[in-house]
Design an enzyme around this catalytic site. Structure first.
Site, mmCIF file in Angstrom:
data_model
loop_
_atom_site.group_PDB
_atom_site.id
_atom_site.type_symbol
_atom_site.label_atom_id
_atom_site.label_comp_id
_atom_site.label_asym_id
_atom_site.label_seq_id
_atom_site.Cartn_x
_atom_site.Cartn_y
_atom_site.Cartn_z
ATOM 1 C CB ILE A 177 30.434 -13.201 -25.683
ATOM 2 C CG1 ILE A 177 29.413 -12.656 -26.689
ATOM 3 C CG2 ILE A 177 29.742 -14.044 -24.614
ATOM 4 C CD1 ILE A 177 28.729 -13.727 -27.509
ATOM 5 C CD GLU A 219 34.892 -14.691 -28.828
ATOM 6 O OE1 GLU A 219 35.767 -14.822 -27.960
ATOM 7 O OE2 GLU A 219 34.939 -15.251 -29.948
#
Length: 298
Positions: A177, A219
């Site tokens: 991300i 992430e």
């Protein structure tokens, strides 16, 4: 005295009541936490209320800035258990939905208090369910409910051997991300957890049964694509990038913009281990980030 004179003895048979399906069997299992030593711990629901919070006077003490001193409690009503929020600052979540005040618990429900997720196990077979859950935790990420890093490496090694043996293509997609720390800083860690869960759900909808989707760490996520060349991997990556960029990530009424950067690599004859394939895909991921993010590099 003759047999006829003997009084007939009547024995009253009282049927035992069915066992209470909850009492002594229901429990909570920690399936996701940042606290060392707490993962997999079981809390038997043998008292009511059972209190959860940051304060030392709670039955279950949890750390974290998003945990209130008296956060929530579990309360038995008849044969059922309820989770009750005690006016916490950041709320109590049941299966990713914030509860208004209290909510009935069903077997398998997930309760999130701050950064910690507990799973409710109920019934006469709660003991066996607990052991099944402990095994499941070795291969599934507690937050996103997709496979974890350990399972990823085991599956990737098997696919690598199969690809070599049958001379078939094998590709790998790795993505993370963009500016995830900024999301946590601006919207809070609970919002960050929501983004991770929602992202996993969006991507999972696009993954085929023979493909492996796993949380690689933080992430970062990986998809293993058996019998797929670099062109197919890139096509999937572009589709996922667009899906994420256009998806509405909403937490507590606030929309959070989310994009991902993606790197793709295909198994080559020079790759001696799965880690080498991951490393080459990871290099492409950082190439995508350096060239502006929200893009695919292969």
């Amino acid at each position: 005295m003759s047999e006829q004179d003997e009084k007939t003895r009547v024995t009253q048979v009282v049927q035992a009541p069915p066992p209470d399906p909850g009492q002594g069997n229901d429990c909570l299992v920690v399936i996701y936490t940042a606290e060392q030593g707490l993962l997999g711990k079981r809390f038997v629901l043998d008292r009511s209320p059972l209190r959860v919070g940051r304060g030392a006077d709670n039955h279950v003490v949890l750390e974290g800035d998003s945990v209130s001193r008296r956060h929530a409690h579990f309360e038995r009503r008849g044969n059922s258990w309820f989770v009750v929020d005690d006016g916490s600052t950041n709320g109590t979540y049941l299966n990713e939905e914030q509860i208004a005040h209290d909510a009935l618990l069903n077997n398998g429900d997930r309760i999130k208090v701050g950064p910690t997720i507990l799973k409710f196990l109920s019934g006469l077979d709660a003991e066996s369910k607990y052991h099944e859950e402990i095994y499941r935790m070795t291969i599934v990420d507690g937050l996103t409910q997709i496979h974890n890093k350990r399972y990823l490496f085991e599956a990737l090694e098997k696919e690598l051997i199969r690809a070599r043996r049958y001379e078939r293509e094998l590709s790998l997609v790795i993505f993370d991300i963009d500016f995830f720390k900024r999301i946590n800083d601006q919207y809070g860690h609970l919002a960050g957890d929501h983004v991770l869960r929602e992202l996993a759900r969006v991507v999972q909808e696009r993954i085929r049964r023979d493909e492996v989707f796993a949380r690689y760490g933080g992430e970062e996520f990986v998809i293993v694509l058996p019998e797929t060349g670099l062109g197919g991997a890139r096509a999937l990556a572009e589709d996922l990038r667009e899906r994420v960029a256009t998806h509405a990530f909403v937490f507590q009424g606030e929309r959070i913009p989310v994009t991902i950067s993606i790197g793709c690599a295909q198994l080559s004859k020079d790759d001696r281990a799965a880690t080498e394939l991951i490393q080459r895909a990871d290099e492409k991921l950082y190439e995508a980030k350096r060239s502006g993010r929200n893009r695919v590099s292969s």
